[in-house]
Design an enzyme around this catalytic site. Structure first.
Site, PDB file in Angstrom:
ATOM      1  N   LEU A 236      27.919 -15.452   0.647  1.00 57.93           N
ATOM      2  CA  LEU A 236      26.824 -14.814   1.385  1.00 57.93           C
ATOM      3  C   LEU A 236      25.727 -14.463   0.379  1.00 57.93           C
ATOM      4  CD1 LEU A 236      28.896 -12.511   3.777  1.00 57.93           C
ATOM      5  CD2 LEU A 236      28.041 -14.832   4.201  1.00 57.93           C
ATOM      6  N   ASP A 237      24.786 -15.365   0.235  1.00 59.49           N
ATOM      7  CA  ASP A 237      23.742 -15.229  -0.779  1.00 59.49           C
ATOM      8  C   ASP A 237      22.787 -14.088  -0.434  1.00 59.49           C
ATOM      9  OD1 ASP A 237      22.045 -16.323  -3.045  1.00 59.49           O
ATOM     10  OD2 ASP A 237      20.649 -16.513  -1.358  1.00 59.49           O
ATOM     11  N   ALA A 238      22.482 -13.259  -1.439  1.00 60.52           N
ATOM     12  CA  ALA A 238      21.477 -12.192  -1.312  1.00 60.52           C
ATOM     13  C   ALA A 238      21.702 -11.330  -0.080  1.00 60.52           C
ATOM     14  CB  ALA A 238      20.070 -12.791  -1.285  1.00 60.52           C
TER      15      ALA A 238
END
Length: 578
Positions: A236-238
């Site tokens: 789950l990027d950023a």
């Protein structure tokens, strides 16, 4: 949790996130998005436990085009490299965003449903996923300003006309935390008139508005597609920036955690074994909050490791690394840390805040600059700047200490990576660390981006030639790290959740005691971070007298008495040898 309690919990979370929406109707839409008609879900959720990973687990981090030759699809070359050089060394592969994009090396996605044709196609992704645990990026905070969704937004097309977060320049945004120095808002002309859209990262990366449940539903559909294509670890990027609320710092808001809890609920009921990994490059307490109560991320990055190991190797003292490790809790049941020193980004300095004194950070920065590395800054709330990350190949960063350059570059680097293998958690290694890739200063100049220094694209035939020549640093590093990872995979004491205790030794030695879950194996993992020979007194290691102790790394038997550590030497002293 029964079927009725699953539905109730899902509705409860959705009601918290979207209090103005009928939670039961939205819950049925989420279920339909994640489990279309032909899909089925488990009757009971997976219970948190230590069986989702073992000491065999290790991850390679790479771009889809880290290897090129001008003739073959990069994903074909990557598959060849993985099968010929990484099989039996790692069993997981994180392929950084492999979708069509416009900037930020993949993190400005134009279409989540396609593979970038310059890399290959879905068949290439699924082929890799059939041999390795495949991790992909869910870039869920923002999309490309030139993608289908944002173009439809500018034209006022439903439902995309409400897909992006808008604000007003007169709003009080002084508290907003973000990792960039560019203006937060971007003025755009749309069919609805002038709008100011939110850009946490860059003006080519427009933030989605998760206050609109249609955005959440679309992301859930995309997750389902990626699972169907073989993805088993979803990064789950950023994610920390996902929910915005004017007048707050717009990071780690309760709704963000609730969204992650909802995603965890879905994957816990998936028939496929799917792991959620949160990417939150923030100080310790904030990072650990993403475990939730064992109901959010399965795995979180151990972000303080890169700067703390860097400091230890440069200073010749593990003092701050030891101080930090002593205060780290074991991961909760069913959770694990992802340990690393290098990634596609720089060496993040935010997680070092409060762990390293300012003068020590200044020394690191000065040394990195002497090596030819770069420093990227971030904006501070209320004005001013601070170091956000150091841009340098981790192999190059081991090229000198605070005292200057010496002839211990290779030994120092191997020590830094062995620490990652020894710690509680799952180890991950950037492809350019495995290959001892130097700083790509030409790439920085050509691309005008600091991070390009550590995103080299190897000519594959040239790389293979170097790897076939044992005298090259590239071959030596890959062989040494591969040998240690294979050896590590055989040790139950290195299970990601095996007991860990930080030893109280000379500050030049970073020492850990690991014990397997069944208590049969003990491992004393010792790492000399200095260029000096250090003797550990006999009484400092609890080597049980009636057992035979072997140093796995050297093969020598360790008898009662003082243990000598050569400069940058590592020892894995164990009582269990088959």
């Amino acid at each position: 949790m029964t079927e009725s309690s699953f539905s109730a919990r899902l509705s409860e979370l959705l009601h918290f996130i979207y209090p103005e929406v009928d939670a039961h109707i939205l819950a049925s839409q989420v279920i339909e998005a994640f489990w279309p008609e032909e899909k089925h879900r488990r009757k009971k959720p997976r219970k948190p436990g230590n069986n989702l990973w073992t000491q065999n687990d290790a991850v390679l981090i790479t771009y889809g085009d880290s290897l090129i030759d001008g003739h073959h699809k990069p994903l074909d070359l990557m598959n060849d490299f993985l099968l010929t050089h990484m099989k039996g060394v790692v069993n997981g592969v994180h392929i950084l965003p492999f979708f069509p994009f416009t900037s930020d090396d993949g993190f400005a996605v134009t279409d989540y449903r396609k593979v970038n044709p310059q890399l290959g196609e879905w068949a290439d992704i699924t082929r890799i996923g059939s041999e390795f645990h495949l991790m992909s990026d869910l870039v869920l905070n923002h999309v490309s300003s030139q993608g289908v969704w944002f173009n439809a937004y500018r034209q006022g097309q439903k439902p995309y006309d409400k897909f992006f977060f808008e604000a007003d320049p007169s709003d009080d945004l002084s508290m907003v935390v973000r990792p960039r120095t560019t203006p937060l808002l971007q003025e755009v002309e749309t069919a609805m008139g002038t709008r100011y859209v939110w850009c946490t990262f860059s003006h080519d990366q427009i933030d989605l508005d998760f206050r609109n449940p249609d955005v959440l539903l679309e992301i859930v559909r995309i997750i389902r597609l990626h699972i169907d294509m073989g993805v088993r670890i979803i990064r789950l990027d950023a994610v920390a920036f996902l929910w915005k609320q004017i007048g707050t710092n717009c990071i780690h808001l309760p709704q963000t955690h609730a969204v992650i809890q909802m995603l965890r609920l879905l994957v816990d009921y998936a028939t496929e074994t799917v792991i959620l990994l949160t990417e939150t490059n923030v100080p310790k307490a904030e990072n650990l909050s993403y475990f939730g109560h064992r109901n959010e991320a399965h795995v979180v990055y151990n972000f303080p490791l890169p700067p703390l190991i860097l400091h230890a190797m440069m200073a010749g003292s593990a003092k701050y690394l030891i101080d930090w490790q002593r205060t780290m809790p074991p991961a909760p049941l069913g959770c694990a840390y992802l340990n690393f020193t290098a990634s596609h980004d720089g060496i993040g300095m935010r997680p070092a805040e409060g762990l390293l004194p300012p003068d020590e950070i200044s020394q690191i920065i000065a040394t990195i600059r002497e090596i030819g590395g770069l420093v990227s800054m971030r904006s501070l709330p209320g004005g001013g700047e601070a170091p956000y990350e150091l841009n340098c190949s981790y192999f190059e960063a081991m090229g000198r200490t605070f005292k200057g350059a010496d002839d211990s570059h290779l030994a120092r680097f191997l020590c830094s990576q062995t620490i990652v293998m020894s710690l509680e958690g799952i180890p991950a290694f950037y492809i350019h660390s495995m290959l001892a890739t130097p700083n790509d200063l030409e790439g920085v100049e050509r691309r005008g981006m600091n991070r390009a220094i550590n995103r080299h694209r190897w000519n594959y035939p040239e790389l293979l030639e170097k790897l076939d020549t044992p005298e090259t640093l590239h071959a030596q590093v890959l062989a040494a790290l591969s040998d240690r990872l294979k050896l590590r995979a055989e040790q139950p004491g290195f299970h990601p959740n095996a007991t860990q205790f930080t030893l109280n030794l000379d500050q030049r030695i970073f020492g850990l005691w690991r014990q397997s879950l069944d208590r049969a194996q003990s491992i004393f993992a010792l790492h000399n971070v200095s260029g000096e020979t250090v003797e550990i007194p006999a009484g400092d290691l609890n080597l049980i007298a009636d057992e035979r102790w072997i140093d796995l790394l050297s093969g020598e038997e360790v008898t009662a008495g003082a243990v000598e550590m050569a400069p940058y030497q590592c020892r894995w002293i164990t009582n269990l040898v088959e």
